[in-house]
Motif scaffolding. Structure first.
Motif, PDB file in Angstrom:
ATOM      1  N   SER A  76       2.339  15.082  -0.891  1.00 57.52           N
ATOM      2  CA  SER A  76       3.167  14.614   0.229  1.00 57.52           C
ATOM      3  C   SER A  76       2.379  14.477   1.519  1.00 57.52           C
ATOM      4  N   GLU A  77       1.375  15.295   1.701  1.00 56.67           N
ATOM      5  CA  GLU A  77       0.577  15.216   2.922  1.00 56.67           C
ATOM      6  C   GLU A  77      -0.073  13.836   3.055  1.00 56.67           C
ATOM      7  N   GLU A  78      -0.608  13.314   1.962  1.00 61.99           N
ATOM      8  CA  GLU A  78      -1.221  11.982   1.993  1.00 61.99           C
ATOM      9  C   GLU A  78      -0.171  10.908   2.284  1.00 61.99           C
ATOM     10  N   VAL A  79       1.001  11.030   1.684  1.00 64.17           N
ATOM     11  CA  VAL A  79       2.091  10.075   1.924  1.00 64.17           C
ATOM     12  C   VAL A  79       2.487  10.092   3.403  1.00 64.17           C
ATOM     13  N   MET A  80       2.691  11.265   3.966  1.00 61.02           N
ATOM     14  CA  MET A  80       3.120  11.377   5.360  1.00 61.02           C
ATOM     15  C   MET A  80       2.033  10.912   6.325  1.00 61.02           C
ATOM     16  N   ASN A  81       0.787  11.216   6.016  1.00 59.43           N
ATOM     17  CA  ASN A  81      -0.318  10.795   6.882  1.00 59.43           C
ATOM     18  C   ASN A  81      -0.517   9.284   6.878  1.00 59.43           C
ATOM     19  N   ASP A  82      -0.022   8.607   5.866  1.00 60.98           N
ATOM     20  CA  ASP A  82      -0.170   7.150   5.763  1.00 60.98           C
ATOM     21  C   ASP A  82       0.781   6.396   6.694  1.00 60.98           C
ATOM     22  N   ILE A  83       1.851   7.029   7.144  1.00 67.28           N
ATOM     23  CA  ILE A  83       2.879   6.361   7.951  1.00 67.28           C
ATOM     24  C   ILE A  83       2.291   5.693   9.188  1.00 67.28           C
ATOM     25  N   VAL A  84       1.369   6.346   9.867  1.00 68.43           N
ATOM     26  CA  VAL A  84       0.802   5.781  11.102  1.00 68.43           C
ATOM     27  C   VAL A  84       0.016   4.496  10.856  1.00 68.43           C
ATOM     28  N   ARG A  85      -0.332   4.227   9.606  1.00 66.47           N
ATOM     29  CA  ARG A  85      -1.087   3.013   9.294  1.00 66.47           C
ATOM     30  C   ARG A  85      -0.214   1.753   9.312  1.00 66.47           C
ATOM     31  N   TYR A  86       1.107   1.906   9.180  1.00 65.90           N
ATOM     32  CA  TYR A  86       1.962   0.718   9.172  1.00 65.90           C
ATOM     33  C   TYR A  86       3.046   0.707  10.244  1.00 65.90           C
ATOM     34  N   THR A  87       3.270   1.832  10.935  1.00 60.72           N
ATOM     35  CA  THR A  87       4.311   1.817  11.963  1.00 60.72           C
ATOM     36  C   THR A  87       4.059   2.875  13.030  1.00 60.72           C
ATOM     37  N   ASP A  88       4.644   2.626  14.204  1.00 60.56           N
ATOM     38  CA  ASP A  88       4.662   3.643  15.247  1.00 60.56           C
ATOM     39  C   ASP A  88       6.073   4.219  15.397  1.00 60.56           C
ATOM     40  N   LEU A  89       6.979   3.842  14.498  1.00 58.07           N
ATOM     41  CA  LEU A  89       8.334   4.402  14.483  1.00 58.07           C
ATOM     42  C   LEU A  89       8.315   5.751  13.764  1.00 58.07           C
TER      43      LEU A  89
ATOM     44  N   VAL B 168       0.824  -1.212   0.000  1.00 56.93           N
ATOM     45  CA  VAL B 168       0.000   0.000   0.000  1.00 56.93           C
ATOM     46  C   VAL B 168       0.859   1.264   0.000  1.00 56.93           C
ATOM     47  N   HIS B 169       1.782   1.367   0.960  1.00 53.38           N
ATOM     48  CA  HIS B 169       2.507   2.627   1.113  1.00 53.38           C
ATOM     49  C   HIS B 169       3.437   2.925  -0.067  1.00 53.38           C
ATOM     50  N   LEU B 170       4.264   1.974  -0.462  1.00 55.48           N
ATOM     51  CA  LEU B 170       5.188   2.255  -1.567  1.00 55.48           C
ATOM     52  C   LEU B 170       4.457   2.553  -2.881  1.00 55.48           C
ATOM     53  N   PRO B 171       3.367   1.850  -3.219  1.00 51.23           N
ATOM     54  CA  PRO B 171       2.610   2.265  -4.404  1.00 51.23           C
ATOM     55  C   PRO B 171       2.003   3.670  -4.249  1.00 51.23           C
ATOM     56  N   LEU B 172       1.598   4.031  -3.035  1.00 53.38           N
ATOM     57  CA  LEU B 172       1.104   5.380  -2.785  1.00 53.38           C
ATOM     58  C   LEU B 172       2.205   6.404  -3.052  1.00 53.38           C
ATOM     59  N   VAL B 173       3.409   6.131  -2.562  1.00 54.60           N
ATOM     60  CA  VAL B 173       4.562   7.000  -2.800  1.00 54.60           C
ATOM     61  C   VAL B 173       4.802   7.156  -4.299  1.00 54.60           C
ATOM     62  N   ARG B 174       4.821   6.041  -4.993  1.00 59.15           N
ATOM     63  CA  ARG B 174       5.063   6.063  -6.447  1.00 59.15           C
ATOM     64  C   ARG B 174       3.987   6.892  -7.159  1.00 59.15           C
ATOM     65  N   GLY B 175       2.736   6.673  -6.811  1.00 58.56           N
ATOM     66  CA  GLY B 175       1.652   7.419  -7.438  1.00 58.56           C
ATOM     67  C   GLY B 175       1.709   8.910  -7.156  1.00 58.56           C
ATOM     68  N   ALA B 176       2.115   9.257  -5.955  1.00 56.64           N
ATOM     69  CA  ALA B 176       2.166  10.671  -5.563  1.00 56.64           C
ATOM     70  C   ALA B 176       3.363  11.401  -6.151  1.00 56.64           C
ATOM     71  N   TRP B 177       4.495  10.738  -6.237  1.00 60.77           N
ATOM     72  CA  TRP B 177       5.727  11.442  -6.591  1.00 60.77           C
ATOM     73  C   TRP B 177       6.289  11.158  -7.965  1.00 60.77           C
ATOM     74  N   ALA B 178       5.753  10.194  -8.697  1.00 64.64           N
ATOM     75  CA  ALA B 178       6.273   9.898 -10.043  1.00 64.64           C
ATOM     76  C   ALA B 178       6.199  11.130 -10.932  1.00 64.64           C
ATOM     77  N   ARG B 179       5.122  11.876 -10.838  1.00 63.65           N
ATOM     78  CA  ARG B 179       4.964  13.081 -11.679  1.00 63.65           C
ATOM     79  C   ARG B 179       5.986  14.158 -11.334  1.00 63.65           C
ATOM     80  N   HIS B 180       6.606  14.048 -10.165  1.00 66.32           N
ATOM     81  CA  HIS B 180       7.614  15.025  -9.749  1.00 66.32           C
ATOM     82  C   HIS B 180       9.040  14.537 -10.011  1.00 66.32           C
ATOM     83  N   GLY B 181       9.185  13.338 -10.569  1.00 66.44           N
ATOM     84  CA  GLY B 181      10.517  12.846 -10.914  1.00 66.44           C
ATOM     85  C   GLY B 181      11.009  11.667 -10.109  1.00 66.44           C
TER      86      GLY B 181
END
Length: 101
Positions: free
Chosen positions: A76-89, A25-38
């Motif tokens: 980036s806001e969506e990417v950062m907000n997703d972190i709590v869904r997979y870790t507490d680190l 989930v998270h890495l595909p979200l990252v790819r979808g959000a940031w691919a257009r930015h390079g």
């Protein structure tokens, strides 16, 4: 090429890190959000051994400006907000210029 490492460290054995969610989930979200930015690629690495590293996301961007644009984008806001869904680190970032031979 600009590489941004996102490091997940633990000083104790008491933490939550859902590898399945991170990879599916998270890495595909990252790819979808940031691919257009390079963003060129995003890879999960799970170091073995005695260190405190739990996981590392290796994000390869076209260049330094692409990395800045991605992290500064509205997506980036969506990417950062997703972190709590997979870790507490709390992740930290390390940037560097990379060369491929």
């Amino acid at each position: 090429m600009e590489t941004v490492f996102v490091l997940y460290r633990s000083n104790s054995g008491d933490f939550r890190f859902d590898r399945d969610y991170f990879e599916s989930v998270h890495l595909p979200l990252v790819r979808g959000a940031w691919a257009r930015h390079g963003l060129v690629s995003s890879t999960a690495v799970y170091p073995t051994g005695e260190g405190d590293l739990v996981a590392v996301a290796v994000n390869e961007f076209r260049d330094r400006q692409a990395a800045r644009d991605a992290f500064g984008s509205p997506e980036s806001e969506e990417v950062m907000n997703d972190i709590v869904r997979y870790t507490d680190l709390t992740p930290s970032r390390l940037r560097g210029v990379s060369f491929t031979y």
